[in-house]
Scaffold this motif. Structure first.
Motif, mmCIF file in Angstrom:
data_model
loop_
_atom_site.group_PDB
_atom_site.id
_atom_site.type_symbol
_atom_site.label_atom_id
_atom_site.label_comp_id
_atom_site.label_asym_id
_atom_site.label_seq_id
_atom_site.Cartn_x
_atom_site.Cartn_y
_atom_site.Cartn_z
ATOM 1 N N GLU A 101 0.839 -1.196 0.000
ATOM 2 C CA GLU A 101 0.000 0.000 0.000
ATOM 3 C C GLU A 101 0.872 1.243 0.000
ATOM 4 O O GLU A 101 1.194 1.800 1.045
ATOM 5 C CB GLU A 101 -0.938 -0.005 1.214
ATOM 6 C CG GLU A 101 -2.005 1.068 1.141
ATOM 7 C CD GLU A 101 -3.053 0.943 2.235
ATOM 8 O OE1 GLU A 101 -3.716 1.942 2.522
ATOM 9 O OE2 GLU A 101 -3.217 -0.172 2.793
ATOM 10 N N PRO A 102 1.282 1.706 -1.170
ATOM 11 C CA PRO A 102 2.164 2.880 -1.225
ATOM 12 C C PRO A 102 1.437 4.163 -0.852
ATOM 13 O O PRO A 102 0.222 4.283 -1.048
ATOM 14 C CB PRO A 102 2.604 2.904 -2.686
ATOM 15 C CG PRO A 102 1.481 2.259 -3.423
ATOM 16 C CD PRO A 102 0.960 1.180 -2.503
ATOM 17 N N VAL A 103 2.199 5.104 -0.332
ATOM 18 C CA VAL A 103 1.639 6.441 -0.121
ATOM 19 C C VAL A 103 1.291 7.036 -1.479
ATOM 20 O O VAL A 103 0.171 7.497 -1.707
ATOM 21 C CB VAL A 103 2.650 7.329 0.627
ATOM 22 C CG1 VAL A 103 2.089 8.744 0.778
ATOM 23 C CG2 VAL A 103 2.991 6.748 1.982
ATOM 24 N N PHE A 104 2.271 7.013 -2.375
ATOM 25 C CA PHE A 104 2.075 7.482 -3.744
ATOM 26 C C PHE A 104 2.503 6.391 -4.716
ATOM 27 O O PHE A 104 3.481 5.678 -4.491
ATOM 28 C CB PHE A 104 2.883 8.756 -4.015
ATOM 29 C CG PHE A 104 2.459 9.950 -3.217
ATOM 30 C CD1 PHE A 104 1.134 10.367 -3.195
ATOM 31 C CD2 PHE A 104 3.385 10.679 -2.490
ATOM 32 C CE1 PHE A 104 0.739 11.469 -2.464
ATOM 33 C CE2 PHE A 104 3.007 11.797 -1.759
ATOM 34 C CZ PHE A 104 1.673 12.184 -1.736
ATOM 35 N N VAL A 105 1.783 6.290 -5.818
ATOM 36 C CA VAL A 105 2.071 5.299 -6.848
ATOM 37 C C VAL A 105 3.437 5.581 -7.476
ATOM 38 O O VAL A 105 3.806 6.752 -7.691
ATOM 39 C CB VAL A 105 0.981 5.334 -7.937
ATOM 40 C CG1 VAL A 105 1.356 4.465 -9.126
ATOM 41 C CG2 VAL A 105 -0.347 4.895 -7.346
ATOM 42 N N ALA A 314 -14.581 -12.455 -1.037
ATOM 43 C CA ALA A 314 -14.693 -11.045 -0.686
ATOM 44 C C ALA A 314 -13.990 -10.148 -1.692
ATOM 45 O O ALA A 314 -12.894 -10.454 -2.162
ATOM 46 C CB ALA A 314 -14.094 -10.803 0.701
ATOM 47 N N ARG A 315 -14.639 -9.035 -2.023
ATOM 48 C CA ARG A 315 -13.964 -7.992 -2.810
ATOM 49 C C ARG A 315 -13.127 -7.162 -1.836
ATOM 50 O O ARG A 315 -13.652 -6.375 -1.044
ATOM 51 C CB ARG A 315 -14.995 -7.103 -3.512
ATOM 52 C CG ARG A 315 -14.338 -5.869 -4.116
ATOM 53 C CD ARG A 315 -15.136 -5.147 -5.169
ATOM 54 N NE ARG A 315 -16.508 -4.873 -4.817
ATOM 55 C CZ ARG A 315 -17.416 -4.454 -5.716
ATOM 56 N NH1 ARG A 315 -17.088 -4.300 -6.984
ATOM 57 N NH2 ARG A 315 -18.658 -4.216 -5.339
ATOM 58 N N CYS A 316 -11.828 -7.365 -1.898
ATOM 59 C CA CYS A 316 -10.944 -6.732 -0.920
ATOM 60 C C CYS A 316 -10.284 -5.463 -1.441
ATOM 61 O O CYS A 316 -9.822 -4.647 -0.659
ATOM 62 C CB CYS A 316 -9.860 -7.719 -0.485
ATOM 63 S SG CYS A 316 -10.538 -9.159 0.366
ATOM 64 N N GLY A 317 -10.221 -5.296 -2.768
ATOM 65 C CA GLY A 317 -9.527 -4.145 -3.301
ATOM 66 C C GLY A 317 -8.101 -4.481 -3.664
ATOM 67 O O GLY A 317 -7.689 -5.638 -3.683
ATOM 68 N N TYR A 318 -7.320 -3.436 -3.910
ATOM 69 C CA TYR A 318 -5.998 -3.639 -4.501
ATOM 70 C C TYR A 318 -4.929 -4.081 -3.514
ATOM 71 O O TYR A 318 -3.879 -4.584 -3.906
ATOM 72 C CB TYR A 318 -5.560 -2.356 -5.207
ATOM 73 C CG TYR A 318 -4.913 -1.336 -4.298
ATOM 74 C CD1 TYR A 318 -3.529 -1.182 -4.243
ATOM 75 C CD2 TYR A 318 -5.685 -0.534 -3.473
ATOM 76 C CE1 TYR A 318 -2.937 -0.254 -3.399
ATOM 77 C CE2 TYR A 318 -5.110 0.397 -2.632
ATOM 78 C CZ TYR A 318 -3.729 0.538 -2.606
ATOM 79 O OH TYR A 318 -3.147 1.452 -1.766
ATOM 80 N N SER A 319 -5.178 -3.914 -2.212
ATOM 81 C CA SER A 319 -4.143 -4.237 -1.212
ATOM 82 C C SER A 319 -4.773 -4.951 -0.027
ATOM 83 O O SER A 319 -5.996 -5.066 0.086
ATOM 84 C CB SER A 319 -3.423 -2.966 -0.753
ATOM 85 O OG SER A 319 -4.300 -2.147 0.010
ATOM 86 N N SER A 320 -3.922 -5.408 0.867
ATOM 87 C CA SER A 320 -4.395 -6.236 1.982
ATOM 88 C C SER A 320 -5.197 -5.456 3.012
ATOM 89 O O SER A 320 -6.221 -5.930 3.498
ATOM 90 C CB SER A 320 -3.197 -6.910 2.670
ATOM 91 O OG SER A 320 -2.261 -5.936 3.102
ATOM 92 N N ASP A 321 -4.723 -4.251 3.369
ATOM 93 C CA ASP A 321 -5.339 -3.471 4.439
ATOM 94 C C ASP A 321 -5.672 -4.399 5.613
ATOM 95 O O ASP A 321 -4.783 -5.078 6.139
ATOM 96 C CB ASP A 321 -6.573 -2.734 3.934
ATOM 97 C CG ASP A 321 -7.056 -1.655 4.907
ATOM 98 O OD1 ASP A 321 -8.023 -1.925 5.644
ATOM 99 O OD2 ASP A 321 -6.458 -0.568 4.938
ATOM 100 N N LEU A 322 -6.948 -4.496 5.998
ATOM 101 C CA LEU A 322 -7.380 -5.386 7.077
ATOM 102 C C LEU A 322 -8.229 -6.550 6.550
ATOM 103 O O LEU A 322 -8.983 -7.170 7.305
ATOM 104 C CB LEU A 322 -8.188 -4.589 8.116
ATOM 105 C CG LEU A 322 -7.414 -3.503 8.854
ATOM 106 C CD1 LEU A 322 -8.348 -2.679 9.739
ATOM 107 C CD2 LEU A 322 -6.284 -4.081 9.695
ATOM 108 N N SER A 323 -8.084 -6.860 5.257
ATOM 109 C CA SER A 323 -8.951 -7.877 4.653
ATOM 110 C C SER A 323 -8.747 -9.257 5.247
ATOM 111 O O SER A 323 -9.703 -10.049 5.319
ATOM 112 C CB SER A 323 -8.720 -7.927 3.139
ATOM 113 O OG SER A 323 -9.207 -6.753 2.526
ATOM 114 N N GLY A 324 -7.533 -9.574 5.679
ATOM 115 C CA GLY A 324 -7.308 -10.867 6.315
ATOM 116 C C GLY A 324 -8.165 -11.051 7.551
ATOM 117 O O GLY A 324 -8.990 -11.973 7.624
#
Length: 789
Positions: A101-105, A314-324
Motif C-alpha cells: 500500500e504505497p503512499v504514492f504510486v 470477498a472484494r478486498c480491493g488492490y491491497s491487503s489493508d485489514l482484509s485478512g
C-alpha cells in the motif's frame, strides 16, 4: 484511632453524581448540539499554515507512462508538490505490513482514485484546483472490480485465506434428507461519517512533528508517519480530542492523510492541513467488504441443520489493508446463533481493481451472520415452517451442541430466554398470523401491498481476533485540589467512550463525575494503544483506567493507615468523602493531606484481556472473551407495483450485560440497527465498467433518513443480563452487535416478497434489497422465474 491533625468536615455522605450503571448524558452532548465541540478542522491555524490536496488517479488499472506536475507548480499559491520520490523513509502504509500500500504510486495505479501526488499551497482552494492540473499519460491495463470475476481471472489473494472445519461435513451431507446449495451476494457500505478525513501537522525541532487527526488508531498513525519519514516513533505525537463519527473508516484509512501532512510540514517547516472533499474522500478510502457466498446446507425434517459448507469470496480491493482479519471474522460469525454438527468454511480474500476495503462496524461479522440467517430462511421455506421455529431448533444448547466451528465452547448462551421474552412482548405469534391473513386476502383480491415479519437473533464475539490488540493503557492524575485528569488510549467518536470510562473512575474514587476532566487521546501520554474498534473500547480502556485508579487508592489507603494508625479496612471511600475510622474527611481535603505527605497521586494503568488464544493455522482456539446477544422483530409493507416499502415496526431486546450507562447503550443499539438497516436496504455502491465508483457523494449514495426509521420503534435492554466474565463492572460491549439486527428488515422484506407465490420459494434477495431489487424479486416469483439474486 489517633486523630492528630485530622481536618474536620461537616459533609455527610450522599450518592455520587455520574457513577456506573447510571443514565448520564454524553460528556460532549451540549457541545455537539450547540456547535461548540472542537474538531480537528476547528483548531486555529497558526500564521503560515499551508494546505495539501491529493492528486488522484483517473484510471482503475494502468501504467503511469508520464506524470507531468509542472502545470500544478505554475498555479497561484502553490509552494510545491510531493510524489513518491520525495518520501524520505518507506513508501508503504500497509497496516498488515505486507508492503502493498504505497503512499504514492510509483509506476502502476491499481484503482480509480488512488493517490499519485500531493499539491501544497497557501490555501486549500489553491491546492485543490492545482491538483487537477497535472498531465498524466496512462497505459490502460485490464480492470476487474467483481470478486468472482477476479477469482476466474486468476487474481491473487490479498491475504492468507482461512479454513474452519469441525466434524465430517461430507458424511453430514451424505446422510441428510434435505440439502440446499445456492449463492448470496452481499453489498458493501460506505462509512458516511459526518466529519470527513483530516490531518493537521505541526513541525517541531529536530525530527519532531505533532499531528492532530480524526483517527480511531492514533498509535498506528504515529508508527506510519515515523515509517514514511524514516524517523523513530518517539518523534511523532498524534492527538485526537474527538471524531465526528468513524465506524471503522478511520482505523487505517487516516494513515495516508497523516503521512502526507507530516511530510509536507517537515519539508517546508510550516504547519500543513489536509482535508479532502466528500467526493474524493469516498473515492479514495476503503469501505465495507462486498461478499459473494456460496453456501450448502443439509438438514432434517424438523429443520435441524446437519452440515454446512461455505465459501466466502470477498472484494478486498488492490491491497491487503485489514482484509485478512475481516474475512476471518466473517467465518467466525457464519454460525451466528446456531450449532453446526459438521462444518467447513473457507475465506477467499480476492484482489480487485478497486479501493482497498477496510474495517467497518462489525468487521466482517455481519457478512457471516447474514449467511447463517439466509440458510435458516431457505430451510423454513423448504419445509413450510415459521423461520423462528427453525431458528430455535438450531440454537446452541448444552453439552454436545455448544462448540463453534472454530472450537470455542459457547458457555453463556441466553438466546432462549431473550428470544422468548422478545417474542412475547412484541406479540410475534399474533402479528405473524395477522400478516399471513393480510397477505392471503391480498392474493385473493389482487391488492398491491404485502406485509412481512421476521424475528432475527444475533450472537457476536467480543475481542480483537488478533490477540495482541487486546490491551490498553491509561493515565490518571489527581491534583492537589482533588480534581482528577483522566487519559486513556481509546478515541471518542460520538459513542460515549469517554463518558463511560469517566464513570468507572468516578465510581472507583466515589466522587462526582464533574470532578473528572477527560483529556484528548495522545500517543505521548498512553503509548502503543490499539484501535478503538471491535466493540472493545470500553472493555479495554475502562479496565485500564480502573487499574490506574486502584493503584492510587492503594497508596492513599497506605497513607491513611500510617498517618492515622488504622487498619486498611477502616479506610473507606464514600461519596465525595473518605471515612477513616469513625471520622469523615472531604475528598479534596484528604487529597491535599496526601499531597503534603508526598504521596504519588498519578498512575499508569494497564489491562490485557484474559483467557483468549487463537491458533490460525489450526483454525482453533478461543478468539473471544465472551458473546453479546440480541434479537429484533421487524414488520414491513411493500408495494408490489414499485418495490417501495416502509418499516412499520421494530422491537429490539438487546444484551449489554450490566449496563454502565443505559441511556448511551440504548442510543448505540438504535443507531447500530438503523445503520445495519441502511446497509441492507438503501446503501448501494456501484462501479462502472471502467472501475470508477459512481456513488461517491450523498447525492448518489443513500443512507437512511429520519423518515426511514420504523414507524414504531421499541428498544429495550435485557436488564436481567450480567456478564459472566469479569468485564468492566460486568457490562458487555454494545458498538457492533446490534448492527446485525437490521437483518430482521431484510428477512421481513423477503417474507413479503415470498407471499406473492404463497411462500413456496425463498426469494433469495440480494443485499442491499433496494426497491428495484424487491420489484425484480416480486416479478421473478410471479413469473415463475425463481430467485432474482
Amino acid at each position: 484511632m489517633k486523630q492528630d491533625n485530622f481536618p474536620s468536615s461537616n459533609d455527610t455522605p450522599s450518592g455520587i453524581k455520574g457513577g456506573v450503571h447510571e443514565d448520564l448524558v454524553h460528556e460532549s452532548a451540549s457541545k455537539h448540539v450547540t456547535g461548540s465541540a472542537d474538531y480537528t478542522d476547528d483548531i486555529a491555524e497558526p500564521v503560515g499554515t499551508l494546505h495539501a490536496y491529493l492528486g488522484l488517479s483517473e484510471r482503475a488499472h494502468a501504467k503511469i507512462i508520464d506524470l507531468d506536475l509542472t502545470p500544478c507548480l505554475a498555479m497561484d499559491g502553490v509552494v510545491g508538490v510531493l510524489c513518491a520520490d520525495d518520501i524520505p523513509g518507506v513508501n508503504d502504509i500497509s497496516p498488515s505490513h505486507l508492503d502493498d500500500e504505497p503512499v504514492f504510486v510509483t509506476d502502476t495505479c491499481e484503482f480509480w482514485g488512488q493517490p499519485l501526488f500531493a499539491v501544497i499551497a497557501e490555501t486549500r482552494d489553491q491546492a485543490r484546483r492545482a491538483a487537477q492540473c497535472a498531465k498524466i499519460l496512462y497505459e490502460d491495463l485490464p480492470v476487474v472490480t467483481d470478486a468472482y470475476a477476479a477469482m476466474e481471472a486468476g487474481y491473487p489473494y490479498v491475504a492468507k485465506p482461512l479454513k474452519l472445519e469441525r466434524g465430517d461435513f461430507e458424511t453430514g451431507f451424505a446422510d441428510a434428507p434435505h440439502r440446499i446449495a445456492s449463492q448470496m451476494r452481499i453489498g458493501g457500505q460506505d462509512h458516511m461519517y459526518l466529519e470527513g478525513h483530516i490531518a493537521f501537522a505541526l513541525p517541531g525541532e529536530d525530527e519532531d512533528v505533532t499531528l492532530f487527526s480524526s483517527t480511531q488508531h492514533p498509535s498506528e498513525a504515529q508508527h506510519m508517519v515515523a515509517r514514511v519519514l524514516g524517523i523513530a516513533s518517539h518523534a511523532v505525537t498524534v492527538q485526537v480530542r474527538r471524531m465526528g463519527g468513524g465506524f471503522g473508516g478511520k482505523e487505517t484509512q487516516m494513515n495516508i492523510f497523516c503521512c502526507v501532512a507530516a511530510m509536507a510540514a517537515k519539508k517546508y517547516n510550516r504547519p500543513v492541513k489536509l482535508r479532502p472533499d466528500r467526493d474524493d474522500d469516498m473515492a479514495a478510502t476503503g469501505k465495507r467488504h462486498d461478499f459473494i457466498v456460496d453456501y450448502d446446507v443439509a438438514f432434517d425434517d424438523d429443520g435441524k441443520i446437519l452440515a454446512v459448507a461455505g465459501d466466502f469470496i470477498a472484494r478486498c480491493g488492490y491491497s491487503s489493508d485489514l482484509s485478512g482479519p475481516v474475512t476471518d471474522r466473517a467465518l467466525f460469525h457464519a454460525d451466528n446463533a446456531y450449532f453446526y454438527p459438521h462444518v467447513r468454511l473457507r475465506s477467499h480474500p480476492m484482489k480487485t481493481n478497486t479501493v482497498s476495503n477496510t474495517a467497518f462496524r462489525g468487521f466482517g461479522g455481519p457478512q457471516g451472520v447474514i449467511v447463517a440467517e439466509r440458510m435458516i430462511e431457505e430451510i423454513a421455506y423448504k419445509l413450510g415452517k415459521d423461520p423462528l421455529e427453525v431458528r430455535k431448533v438450531n440454537f446452541y444448547g448444552g453439552a454436545g451442541r455448544d462448540l463453534t466451528p472454530y472450537h470455542q465452547t459457547v458457555e453463556d448462551n441466553i438466546l432462549d430466554r431473550l428470544v422468548d421474552e422478545l417474542a412475547q412482548e412484541s406479540d410475534y405469534q399474533e402479528r405473524r398470523s395477522a400478516v399471513l391473513a393480510f397477505n392471503k386476502r391480498a392474493n385473493e383480491t389482487g391488492a398491491i401491498y404485502r406485509k412481512g415479519l421476521s424475528l432475527v437473533p444475533v450472537k457476536f464475539g467480543i475481542s480483537f481476533t488478533a490477540t495482541w490488540f487486546n490491551q490498553a493503557g491509561s493515565l490518571i492524575h489527581i491534583y492537589a485540589d482533588g480534581s482528577i485528569q483522566l487519559n486513556h488510549g481509546g478515541t471518542e467518536m460520538g459513542q460515549g467512550l469517554n463518558t463511560k470510562v469517566a464513570q468507572v473512575v468516578a465510581d472507583a474514587f466515589q466522587v462526582d463525575i464533574g470532578r473528572i476532566k477527560i483529556t484528548k487521546t495522545a500517543t505521548d501520554k498512553v503509548p502503543n494503544t490499539s484501535a478503538t474498534a471491535a466493540s472493545s473500547g470500553t472493555d479495554l480502556n475502562g479496565m485500564a483506567a480502573l487499574d490506574a485508579a486502584e493503584q492510587i487508592k492503594t497508596r492513599l489507603v497506605a497513607f491513611a493507615m500510617e498517618k492515622w494508625g488504622v487498619d486498611a479496612d477502616a479506610v473507606v471511600f464514600l461519596p465525595n468523602q473518605v471515612k477513616i475510622g469513625e471520622a469523615h474527611m472531604a475528598f479534596d481535603v484528604f487529597i491535599s493531606e496526601a499531597y503534603m505527605a508526598r504521596v504519588q497521586l498519578s498512575a499508569a494503568g494497564f489491562y490485557k484481556t484474559p483467557k483468549i488464544h487463537w491458533d490460525r493455522e489450526k483454525g482453533q482456539g478461543r478468539p473471544f472473551f465472551y458473546y453479546a446477544y440480541g434479537a429484533a422483530v421487524s414488520e414491513v409493507t411493500i408495494d408490489t407495483l414499485t418495490g417501495e416499502y416502509v418499516v412499520d415496526r421494530t422491537d429490539i431486546l438487546h444484551d449489554v450485560g450490566k449496563s454502565l450507562n443505559p441511556a448511551l447503550d440504548l442510543g448505540q443499539v438504535e443507531g447500530a440497527f438503523i445503520q445495519g438497516m441502511g446497509w441492507l436496504t438503501t446503501e448501494e455502491l456501484w462501479w462502472d465498467d471502467k472501475g470508477q465508483l459512481r456513488t461517491h457523494a450523498p447525492s448518489t449514495y443513500k443512507i437512511p433518513l429520519a423518515s426511514d426509521i420504523p414507524r414504531i420503534f421499541n428498544v429495550k435492554l435485557a436488564h436481567w443480563s450480567q456478564n459472566k466474565e469479569r468485564s468492566i463492572k460486568r457490562s458487555k460491549a454494545v458498538g457492533e452487535p446490534p448492527f446485525m439486527l437490521g437483518i430482521s428488515v431484510l428477512e421481513a422484506l423477503s417474507m413479503a416478497v415470498a407471499s406473492v407465490a404463497d411462500y413456496k420459494q425463498c426469494p433469495r434477495l440480494a443485499a442491499p434489497a433496494t426497491p428495484e431489487c424487491v420489484l425484480l424479486a416480486v416479478d421473478a416469483l410471479q413469473s415463475g422465474a425463481g430467485d432474482a439474486h
